[in-house]
Design a protein around this motif. Structure first.
Motif, PDB file in Angstrom:
ATOM      1  N   LYS A 171      33.897  39.387  38.027  1.00  0.00           N
ATOM      2  CA  LYS A 171      35.182  39.886  38.542  1.00  0.00           C
ATOM      3  C   LYS A 171      35.574  41.186  37.851  1.00  0.00           C
ATOM      4  O   LYS A 171      36.105  42.100  38.489  1.00  0.00           O
ATOM      5  N   TYR A 172      35.334  41.277  36.560  1.00  0.00           N
ATOM      6  CA  TYR A 172      35.626  42.511  35.831  1.00  0.00           C
ATOM      7  C   TYR A 172      34.795  43.663  36.402  1.00  0.00           C
ATOM      8  O   TYR A 172      35.309  44.758  36.635  1.00  0.00           O
ATOM      9  N   LYS A 183      39.545  42.381  49.720  1.00  0.00           N
ATOM     10  CA  LYS A 183      39.753  41.148  48.950  1.00  0.00           C
ATOM     11  C   LYS A 183      40.489  41.434  47.643  1.00  0.00           C
ATOM     12  O   LYS A 183      41.373  40.691  47.235  1.00  0.00           O
ATOM     13  N   VAL A 184      40.150  42.553  46.989  1.00  0.00           N
ATOM     14  CA  VAL A 184      40.744  42.898  45.696  1.00  0.00           C
ATOM     15  C   VAL A 184      42.117  43.552  45.859  1.00  0.00           C
ATOM     16  O   VAL A 184      43.052  43.219  45.144  1.00  0.00           O
ATOM     17  N   GLU A 228      41.808  50.605  30.909  1.00  0.00           N
ATOM     18  CA  GLU A 228      42.157  49.631  29.884  1.00  0.00           C
ATOM     19  C   GLU A 228      43.138  48.580  30.385  1.00  0.00           C
ATOM     20  O   GLU A 228      43.357  47.569  29.727  1.00  0.00           O
ATOM     21  N   ASP A 229      43.742  48.776  31.570  1.00  0.00           N
ATOM     22  CA  ASP A 229      44.676  47.805  32.116  1.00  0.00           C
ATOM     23  C   ASP A 229      44.012  46.778  33.011  1.00  0.00           C
ATOM     24  O   ASP A 229      44.662  45.873  33.514  1.00  0.00           O
ATOM     25  N   LEU A 230      42.703  46.928  33.240  1.00  0.00           N
ATOM     26  CA  LEU A 230      41.997  45.985  34.115  1.00  0.00           C
ATOM     27  C   LEU A 230      41.697  44.700  33.377  1.00  0.00           C
ATOM     28  O   LEU A 230      41.543  44.631  32.230  1.00  0.00           O
TER      29      LEU A 230
END
Length: 186
Positions: A121-122, A163-164, A184-186
């Motif tokens: 997912k990342y 989807k995302v 960095e916020d993911l």
């Protein structure tokens, strides 16, 4: 001596960290994404000063082993998406195992435990943010974007994007007011 630095994701980050090191008089042998090799050991005062200066520009030192491993996983994935995604000829799990010299199941379990999401997912979120960036730049067609990010088809990219984000790539391109997330916020 090696130091591990959190949030280094691009060549500009490397330049900023080099500058911070130079400003406080610390000599580095090399500065890579997430990792700095120093010529000499540094004192606790220098380390404290370095930490203060790094935090001022959005970075942080990583001390524990789990955090170092998580940061390495993120750095490898970000580098893959930003710089060489189309060169990936093996699946992500094998790629990470080769790059980090660890068993993928160990990496996956640790990542999920600490980050509350899967590596896959990342990786997908990183790819979608790159797609958004390329759509906003408006220099490539959706087909070219799909090819450059190693999607099998434009349809696959579009389905994953929707989807995302909840939007089709075409709708996103038309509104362009949706802001991208910082890495960095993911």
């Amino acid at each position: 001596m090696k130091l591990y630095i959190k949030n280094m994701v691009c060549s500009r980050c490397k330049m900023v960290v080099k500058s911070v090191l130079e400003n406080i008089g610390i000599d580095a042998v090399s500065v890579e994404l997430g990792e700095v090799e120093l010529k000499n050991d540094i004192s606790e005062n220098q380390k404290s000063e370095l930490l203060k200066n790094l935090r001022a520009v959005g970075f942080d030192l990583i001390d524990d082993r789990k955090s170092k491993t998580i940061d390495k996983i993120k750095t490898v994935i970000i580098d893959l998406v930003q710089n060489k995604n189309n060169d990936l000829k093996i699946n992500l799990s094998n790629y990470l195992s080769q790059e980090l010299h660890q068993d993928y199941n160990t990496l996956s379990n640790l990542f999920s435990e600490v980050e509350n999401t899967t590596i896959e997912k990342y990786f997908i979120n990183q790819k979608i943010e790159k797609v958004k960036e390329l759509i906003i730049y408006d220099e490539l067609s959706l087909s070219e974007i799909a090819y450059s990010l190693n999607y099998s088809t434009v349809s696959h990219l579009s389905n994953q994007f929707k989807k995302v984000t909840g939007f089709s790539p075409t709708y996103f391109k038309n509104i362009k007011t949706i802001k991208r997330k910082q890495i960095e916020d993911l």
